[in-house]
Design a protein around this motif. Sequence first.
Motif, PDB file in Angstrom:
ATOM      1  N   GLU A 197       8.329  11.113  -8.227  1.00 35.81           N
ATOM      2  CA  GLU A 197       7.146  10.253  -8.218  1.00 35.81           C
ATOM      3  C   GLU A 197       7.495   8.859  -8.733  1.00 35.81           C
ATOM      4  O   GLU A 197       8.611   8.601  -9.178  1.00 35.81           O
ATOM      5  N   ALA A 198       6.489   7.972  -8.676  1.00 39.04           N
ATOM      6  CA  ALA A 198       6.704   6.575  -9.076  1.00 39.04           C
ATOM      7  C   ALA A 198       7.066   6.457 -10.550  1.00 39.04           C
ATOM      8  O   ALA A 198       7.780   5.527 -10.954  1.00 39.04           O
TER       9      ALA A 198
ATOM     10  N   HIS B 116      -1.357   8.993   4.759  1.00 43.22           N
ATOM     11  CA  HIS B 116      -2.195   8.552   3.637  1.00 43.22           C
ATOM     12  C   HIS B 116      -3.500   8.038   4.216  1.00 43.22           C
ATOM     13  O   HIS B 116      -3.526   7.065   4.982  1.00 43.22           O
TER      14      HIS B 116
ATOM     15  N   THR C 163       2.684   3.742  -1.656  1.00 46.94           N
ATOM     16  CA  THR C 163       2.923   4.192  -3.028  1.00 46.94           C
ATOM     17  C   THR C 163       4.339   4.744  -3.131  1.00 46.94           C
ATOM     18  O   THR C 163       4.727   5.612  -2.347  1.00 46.94           O
TER      19      THR C 163
ATOM     20  N   ASN D  24       0.812  -1.220   0.000  1.00 47.61           N
ATOM     21  CA  ASN D  24       0.000   0.000   0.000  1.00 47.61           C
ATOM     22  C   ASN D  24       0.842   1.265   0.000  1.00 47.61           C
ATOM     23  O   ASN D  24       0.309   2.357  -0.223  1.00 47.61           O
TER      24      ASN D  24
ATOM     25  N   THR E 250      -0.312  11.148  -0.977  1.00 48.14           N
ATOM     26  CA  THR E 250       0.080  11.148   0.427  1.00 48.14           C
ATOM     27  C   THR E 250       0.423  12.567   0.840  1.00 48.14           C
ATOM     28  O   THR E 250       1.162  13.264   0.131  1.00 48.14           O
TER      29      THR E 250
ATOM     30  N   ALA F 175       2.227  11.238  -4.378  1.00 53.73           N
ATOM     31  CA  ALA F 175       1.610   9.917  -4.544  1.00 53.73           C
ATOM     32  C   ALA F 175       0.391   9.759  -3.639  1.00 53.73           C
ATOM     33  O   ALA F 175       0.261   8.782  -2.900  1.00 53.73           O
TER      34      ALA F 175
END
Length: 522
Positions: free
Chosen positions: A271-272, A449, A241, A239, A292, A290
């Motif tokens: 970022e991802a 988050h 991210t 969970n 969050t 993300a």
Amino acid sequence: MDHVCDLDDDEYGRSGDLGVREIIRWARWSWRQLTSMRVAIYLLLILALGATPGSYFPQRATDAEGVETYLQTHPVAGPILDQLGMFNVYTSVWFAAIYLLLFISLIGCIIPRTGELITQLRQPPVRIPTNLARFEHYRRIELPPAIAPTLVLDQLSTHVRERYRLRRQAEGISAERGYLKEAGNLIFHYGLVAILVAFSWGQLTTYRGQAIVVEGRGFANALVDYDSFQAGAWFHDANLTPFALTLDDFTASFTPSGRPEAFRAEVSITEADGTTHREHITPNHPVRAANTAVTLSGNGYAPIVRVWDGAGAEVFAGPVPFIPEDASYRSRGVIKVPDVSENLDQLGFSGAFLPFAVDDGAGTLTSAHPSAIQPLLVLDVWHGDLGLDDGIARNAYQLHTDDLTQVVDHDGQPYVLKLAPGERRDLPDDLGAIEFVELQRFVSLDIRHDPSTWALLGATLVTAAAMCVSLFVPRRRLWATVTSAKHATVLEVAGLARGEDARMEAELDWLVAPVTTGDTDG
């Protein structure tokens, strides 16, 4: 014998039937009690009382070390309290049972009332009572006998339809309004259920942690990078991210008297998908990465320290955050050095960092201002076993001295190190050396988050709006009958409100206005 056996079977059957009926009767009674509003209020009170131990006893989710310490210092009461769930209050079975009973109580209370409201909306207003004079709000008006009752009823019907649902009968009219009041009341309770559901969902899926990040260094959204971490029961590592954050610069400004003016952290967020963007974080301006929220919750100083053991090997190098204790940023911190050379004692340092070190006149060093004008490290020195291999969670910002020996000077007094930036000192008893290399700043970030935030906000707004509707929309019934007497046409009107209604008399004035203003003359 057969006859006796048949009789016993018959009696047993009747007894069994009575037992089933008794169980059903008690089940119905229990359900009525559980779904009453009185019991729902009691459950709310019990839920509040049940949450109280969570603020009194340390909780494993937030203070695992505190729980272990409590169990050690209370060997008798500790295990009993642990079995009762006092250290995991919000995830305990009994707390969940209270929560579930409250949820069932609210649902069982509002569903029948919803059905009743729908039934009322489908049916016409109630019939006219036989005796209107018994109501508190009542009027009797005598009109000229030439005015036909049918004409009066036609005019009143046209008039009343502007505001009320109407039921026309041969002898008069019955009118109702204010169904929105009951609808608002029901929506309010549905909103409470939605808040409970959203809150539960949030508690099960949310995660929140704190991380200290030093200037020039970074944070990755992984469990190993959190200094403290809390998560719901449905949380999994997946969970988290992926994102990364680097603290490029931190600035703090203070007035000459030491009052804080502004704090600003310049960060780079990756970022991802690999994209990087620069943001700034202030105490009232969090950023999102993300999905969050990243909030600036604190800051302080992180001296960069190097330590050598008695064998001359460098065993520690890096920044050490010192946590501020007061407005002048007098800060406390510890340095733990477990990786010493073989057969040598582990080293520990505990003490204070003073941004503007001055003597208070009584021989005690203190900080006169939060800015790093004259920084100084003041440390006690310990050696022995830091207790990091005991299997007990330890606070990174506390030094446990149970298995440590404090270093003393030639007079037997505790040896105190005082280091300014760039200074190095050899430790007594050939324990090694330590250097205060330079000074940097750190920030404390709160990373949260919670997917239920918007649902909880929406449910709260709907609940508040529904409560206003329930409080301020009046629920009223009006009746009017017209009869022909010997010397007059008699108009009787009455009104009934749910609860106190200061405007009920004014509503009756409005009801009879077509008659009293002379509109019936033609």
